[in-house]
Design a protein around this motif. Structure first.
Motif, PDB file in Angstrom:
ATOM      1  N   ILE A 143       7.078  12.262 -13.282  1.00 13.76           N
ATOM      2  CA  ILE A 143       6.747  11.261 -14.290  1.00 13.76           C
ATOM      3  C   ILE A 143       6.335  11.875 -15.624  1.00 13.76           C
ATOM      4  CG2 ILE A 143       6.051   9.561 -12.566  1.00 13.76           C
ATOM      5  CD1 ILE A 143       3.125  10.304 -13.191  1.00 13.76           C
ATOM      6  N   ASN A 144       6.273  13.223 -15.678  1.00 17.85           N
ATOM      7  CA  ASN A 144       5.930  13.871 -16.943  1.00 17.85           C
ATOM      8  C   ASN A 144       6.553  15.266 -16.976  1.00 17.85           C
ATOM      9  OD1 ASN A 144       4.230  15.505 -15.296  1.00 17.85           O
ATOM     10  ND2 ASN A 144       2.519  14.112 -15.615  1.00 17.85           N
ATOM     11  N   GLU A 145       6.319  15.959 -18.085  1.00 16.94           N
ATOM     12  CA  GLU A 145       6.910  17.283 -18.269  1.00 16.94           C
ATOM     13  C   GLU A 145       6.341  18.320 -17.298  1.00 16.94           C
ATOM     14  OE1 GLU A 145       6.331  18.253 -22.329  1.00 16.94           O
ATOM     15  OE2 GLU A 145       7.786  16.786 -23.082  1.00 16.94           O
ATOM     16  N   LYS A 146       5.161  18.052 -16.760  1.00 20.32           N
ATOM     17  CA  LYS A 146       4.552  18.969 -15.799  1.00 20.32           C
ATOM     18  C   LYS A 146       5.178  18.846 -14.412  1.00 20.32           C
ATOM     19  CE  LYS A 146       0.030  18.927 -18.116  1.00 20.32           C
ATOM     20  NZ  LYS A 146      -1.413  18.616 -17.954  1.00 20.32           N
ATOM     21  N   GLY A 147       5.991  17.817 -14.235  1.00 18.62           N
ATOM     22  CA  GLY A 147       6.649  17.634 -12.944  1.00 18.62           C
ATOM     23  C   GLY A 147       5.807  16.891 -11.926  1.00 18.62           C
ATOM     24  N   THR A 148       4.780  16.171 -12.390  1.00 19.88           N
ATOM     25  CA  THR A 148       3.916  15.417 -11.486  1.00 19.88           C
ATOM     26  C   THR A 148       4.708  14.355 -10.734  1.00 19.88           C
ATOM     27  OG1 THR A 148       2.053  15.717 -13.009  1.00 19.88           O
ATOM     28  CG2 THR A 148       1.833  14.001 -11.327  1.00 19.88           C
ATOM     29  N   ARG A 149       4.528  14.311  -9.430  1.00 24.38           N
ATOM     30  CA  ARG A 149       5.227  13.329  -8.598  1.00 24.38           C
ATOM     31  C   ARG A 149       4.203  12.551  -7.780  1.00 24.38           C
ATOM     32  NH1 ARG A 149       9.843  16.490  -5.399  1.00 24.38           N
ATOM     33  NH2 ARG A 149      10.552  14.357  -4.977  1.00 24.38           N
ATOM     34  N   LEU A 150       4.196  11.245  -7.945  1.00 23.14           N
ATOM     35  CA  LEU A 150       3.267  10.393  -7.209  1.00 23.14           C
ATOM     36  C   LEU A 150       3.816  10.088  -5.815  1.00 23.14           C
ATOM     37  CD1 LEU A 150       2.377   7.840 -10.033  1.00 23.14           C
ATOM     38  CD2 LEU A 150       1.069   9.852  -9.322  1.00 23.14           C
ATOM     39  N   GLU A 151       2.907   9.774  -4.911  1.00 20.42           N
ATOM     40  CA  GLU A 151       3.293   9.412  -3.551  1.00 20.42           C
ATOM     41  C   GLU A 151       3.203   7.895  -3.367  1.00 20.42           C
ATOM     42  OE1 GLU A 151       2.610  13.021  -0.465  1.00 20.42           O
ATOM     43  OE2 GLU A 151       0.838  11.816  -0.927  1.00 20.42           O
ATOM     44  N   TYR A 152       4.122   7.359  -2.572  1.00 22.10           N
ATOM     45  CA  TYR A 152       4.177   5.921  -2.339  1.00 22.10           C
ATOM     46  C   TYR A 152       4.309   5.652  -0.842  1.00 22.10           C
ATOM     47  CZ  TYR A 152       5.461   6.009  -7.293  1.00 22.10           C
ATOM     48  OH  TYR A 152       5.490   6.236  -8.639  1.00 22.10           O
ATOM     49  N   LYS A 153       3.566   4.673  -0.354  1.00 25.65           N
ATOM     50  CA  LYS A 153       3.628   4.322   1.063  1.00 25.65           C
ATOM     51  C   LYS A 153       4.771   3.336   1.284  1.00 25.65           C
ATOM     52  CE  LYS A 153       0.720   2.845   4.942  1.00 25.65           C
ATOM     53  NZ  LYS A 153      -0.614   2.299   5.330  1.00 25.65           N
ATOM     54  N   MET A 154       5.684   3.688   2.162  1.00 27.30           N
ATOM     55  CA  MET A 154       6.860   2.882   2.428  1.00 27.30           C
ATOM     56  C   MET A 154       6.710   2.149   3.770  1.00 27.30           C
ATOM     57  SD  MET A 154       9.054   3.527  -0.143  1.00 27.30           S
ATOM     58  CE  MET A 154       7.663   3.479  -1.273  1.00 27.30           C
ATOM     59  N   ASN A 155       6.211   0.937   3.758  1.00 25.74           N
ATOM     60  CA  ASN A 155       6.150   0.130   4.985  1.00 25.74           C
ATOM     61  C   ASN A 155       6.539  -1.324   4.714  1.00 25.74           C
ATOM     62  OD1 ASN A 155       3.904  -0.765   3.612  1.00 25.74           O
ATOM     63  ND2 ASN A 155       2.446  -0.335   5.253  1.00 25.74           N
ATOM     64  N   GLY A 156       7.406  -1.513   3.719  1.00 25.10           N
ATOM     65  CA  GLY A 156       7.848  -2.857   3.373  1.00 25.10           C
ATOM     66  C   GLY A 156       8.626  -3.539   4.483  1.00 25.10           C
ATOM     67  N   PHE A 157       9.473  -2.779   5.189  1.00 24.32           N
ATOM     68  CA  PHE A 157      10.254  -3.382   6.268  1.00 24.32           C
ATOM     69  C   PHE A 157       9.346  -3.826   7.403  1.00 24.32           C
ATOM     70  CE2 PHE A 157      12.751  -3.076  10.235  1.00 24.32           C
ATOM     71  CZ  PHE A 157      13.717  -4.029   9.947  1.00 24.32           C
ATOM     72  N   ALA A 158       8.347  -3.022   7.724  1.00 23.93           N
ATOM     73  CA  ALA A 158       7.393  -3.402   8.772  1.00 23.93           C
ATOM     74  C   ALA A 158       6.644  -4.669   8.366  1.00 23.93           C
ATOM     75  CB  ALA A 158       6.413  -2.257   9.025  1.00 23.93           C
ATOM     76  N   THR A 159       6.296  -4.764   7.075  1.00 24.41           N
ATOM     77  CA  THR A 159       5.585  -5.942   6.574  1.00 24.41           C
ATOM     78  C   THR A 159       6.463  -7.184   6.680  1.00 24.41           C
ATOM     79  OG1 THR A 159       4.310  -4.594   5.010  1.00 24.41           O
ATOM     80  CG2 THR A 159       4.447  -6.956   4.575  1.00 24.41           C
ATOM     81  N   SER A 160       7.710  -7.066   6.231  1.00 23.02           N
ATOM     82  CA  SER A 160       8.619  -8.226   6.276  1.00 23.02           C
ATOM     83  C   SER A 160       8.919  -8.641   7.715  1.00 23.02           C
ATOM     84  CB  SER A 160       9.918  -7.908   5.536  1.00 23.02           C
ATOM     85  OG  SER A 160      10.610  -6.832   6.155  1.00 23.02           O
ATOM     86  N   SER A 161       9.043  -7.668   8.612  1.00 21.97           N
ATOM     87  CA  SER A 161       9.300  -7.970  10.017  1.00 21.97           C
ATOM     88  C   SER A 161       8.129  -8.740  10.623  1.00 21.97           C
ATOM     89  CB  SER A 161       9.539  -6.684  10.806  1.00 21.97           C
ATOM     90  OG  SER A 161      10.671  -5.995  10.318  1.00 21.97           O
ATOM     91  N   LEU A 162       6.917  -8.338  10.255  1.00 23.68           N
ATOM     92  CA  LEU A 162       5.724  -9.032  10.739  1.00 23.68           C
ATOM     93  C   LEU A 162       5.690 -10.469  10.223  1.00 23.68           C
ATOM     94  CD1 LEU A 162       3.000  -8.931  12.230  1.00 23.68           C
ATOM     95  CD2 LEU A 162       1.962  -8.120  10.090  1.00 23.68           C
ATOM     96  N   VAL A 163       5.967 -10.638   8.927  1.00 25.79           N
ATOM     97  CA  VAL A 163       5.963 -11.975   8.324  1.00 25.79           C
ATOM     98  C   VAL A 163       7.026 -12.867   8.976  1.00 25.79           C
ATOM     99  CG1 VAL A 163       6.438 -13.282   6.211  1.00 25.79           C
ATOM    100  CG2 VAL A 163       5.027 -11.221   6.107  1.00 25.79           C
ATOM    101  N   LEU A 164       8.237 -12.334   9.132  1.00 26.75           N
ATOM    102  CA  LEU A 164       9.314 -13.120   9.733  1.00 26.75           C
ATOM    103  C   LEU A 164       9.025 -13.451  11.195  1.00 26.75           C
ATOM    104  CD1 LEU A 164      12.532 -11.423   8.275  1.00 26.75           C
ATOM    105  CD2 LEU A 164      11.646 -13.694   7.763  1.00 26.75           C
ATOM    106  N   GLY A 165       8.443 -12.495  11.907  1.00 25.23           N
ATOM    107  CA  GLY A 165       8.105 -12.728  13.314  1.00 25.23           C
ATOM    108  C   GLY A 165       7.084 -13.840  13.467  1.00 25.23           C
ATOM    109  N   ILE A 166       6.037 -13.792  12.661  1.00 28.57           N
ATOM    110  CA  ILE A 166       4.999 -14.829  12.717  1.00 28.57           C
ATOM    111  C   ILE A 166       5.574 -16.187  12.307  1.00 28.57           C
ATOM    112  CG2 ILE A 166       2.842 -15.615  11.667  1.00 28.57           C
ATOM    113  CD1 ILE A 166       2.009 -12.682  11.452  1.00 28.57           C
TER     114      ILE A 166
END
Length: 428
Positions: A97-120
């Motif tokens: 995201i910058n010239e220093k090469g900083t890379r942020l981390e992101y939690k990927m659990n959207g499919f698990a969330t949608s599966s839970l919502v659809l199941g309920i």
């Protein structure tokens, strides 16, 4: 694009506005607000389009928002945020995201969330019956207004927070004009701890609510037709659920999009994610809930083929780009031709990306047609999505082309000479 001269440590620096600057941003805010509410009042049980007198009467006698609906929407957001924290998910690094090469981390659990919502949701409908979803479809307008209020609050919050502490600002959202920066997004990655607000909004509240609304509207049709659902509604429901779940299965691909890598998070993305996506993209399902359409085998088959072709192009091109950026030595992409730029980046000129500069846009637009065609030809309004989406993709292409031209210079010109078509091969 209009231009403005700003000063950085006493030296003049040219800032380039998008959307024709602050006035254009204000017009976009007013127009998008008018469209989302206009589609609700202009296309409903009273007609599509509804008569002007009926629209005026509806506006005068309709409750735009109520405390219960607002609480329901806040509970919806709260449940999704809780799911983000509680459900397991892989932590994935984004692009620098910058010239220093900083890379942020992101939690990927959207499919698990949608599966839970659809199941309920499906379990609740199975136990209580389709009538239970009246709680949702009967409150479509107050829920939409609630999302609108939250989107404005969120955009104001992230704008104010961008001035507190040391934050990574978006290059295109730091003009110094309050209205424009609030609209376009001043802060690049608004976060609370490791919780990234922008990436969360991109793929959770709006996308999952979209299919939740579709299901509620399908239940409405089922009740109205005394226990029957049309093939057209089934197609719309399958296509939309398919698109959303596929996006969430490939959730990490969003980290390479311009929304995440370049754009700030302001009203434009907040409103788009929370309001525009769920409440306008569900238009076909809402239309079919009060105007059922029976397609037949031939028409249904043709629409399915359009959807499959669009998906094949869309997912194949996006996956190829994402793979090439993150793992260029992978067997599926290691032999693809590319241009080595002076900046060190590589521009694909082979595979899907040798056919047009945005083959993914073409696939996406084909799917847009498949989503609209099931409504038949009784009204042009449900085709709003395919028309709007075509304009949006052309606008996105223009933004991307401008930024790439500035970023890569002569290398981009060379790239455009090799890959001649913008979106649709041999056409545009």
């Amino acid at each position: 694009m209009s231009k403005k001269v700003v000063f950085d440590k006493g030296k003049p620096k040219e800032f380039q506005y998008e959307f024709f600057g602050p006035i254009g941003a204000l017009i976009v805010v007013m127009m998008t607000t008018t469209v989302v509410f206009g589609l609700y009042f202009g296309c409903n049980e009273n007609g599509c389009p509804a008569h002007t007198q009926k629209i005026i009467s509806m506006i005068q006698n309709t409750t735009f928002i109520d405390a219960y609906s607002f609480q329901l929407y806040l509970c919806w957001l709260g449940a999704l945020i809780l799911a983000w924290h509680v459900l397991p998910g892989e932590w994935v690094k984004g692009l620098p995201i910058n010239e220093k090469g900083t890379r942020l981390e992101y939690k990927m659990n959207g499919f698990a969330t949608s599966s839970l919502v659809l199941g309920i949701t499906c379990g609740f409908i199975y136990i209580k019956g389709p009538e239970c979803m009246e709680l949702v479809w009967s409150r479509f307008l107050p829920l939409m207004t609630s999302a609108y209020v939250v989107s404005i609050f969120l955009s104001v919050y992230v704008y104010i927070s961008s001035f507190i502490g040391k934050k990574q600002l978006a290059e295109g959202g730091n003009s110094g004009n309050v209205l424009y920066d609030w609209f376009i997004g001043r802060i690049l990655n608004p976060r609370i701890g490791k919780f990234d607000i922008k990436v969360f909004c991109e793929l959770r509240p709006g996308l999952i609510l979209w299919i939740f609304l579709d299901i509620a509207l399908a239940c409405r049709q089922y009740v109205m037709l005394n226990g029957r659902i049309t093939d057209s509604m089934v197609l719309v429901l399958i296509f939309h659920v398919w698109y959303v779940l596929d996006s969430l299965v490939c959730e990490s691909a969003v980290l390479t999009t311009i929304d995440v890598t370049t754009d700030g998070f302001g009203y434009m993305l907040s409103f788009g994610d929370l309001v525009w996506v769920p409440f306008t993209y569900s238009l076909q399902a809402r239309y079919l809930s009060f105007r059922p359409v029976d397609l037949g085998i031939g028409y249904t088959t043709a629409i399915i083929l359009i959807q499959l072709l669009g998906y094949y192009i869309f997912r194949g091109s996006n996956s190829q780009k994402n793979r090439f950026r993150n793992d260029p030595t992978h067997p599926s992409v290691k032999n693809l031709k590319f241009i080595q730029t002076k900046r060190g980046s590589r521009l694909l000129i082979d595979g899907w990306w040798g056919k047009s500069r945005h083959m993914n846009y073409f696939g996406d637009w084909l799917m847009a047609w498949a989503w609209c065609l099931p409504v038949g030809f009784g009204s042009a309004i449900p085709y709003f999505y395919v028309a709007y989406f075509g304009v949006l993709l052309i606008h996105r292409y223009g933004r991307d082309d401008h930024k790439c031209n500035e970023k890569y210079g002569d290398d981009w010109k060379k790239y455009c000479q090799i890959v001649k078509y913008r979106i649709i091969p041999y056409v545009y």
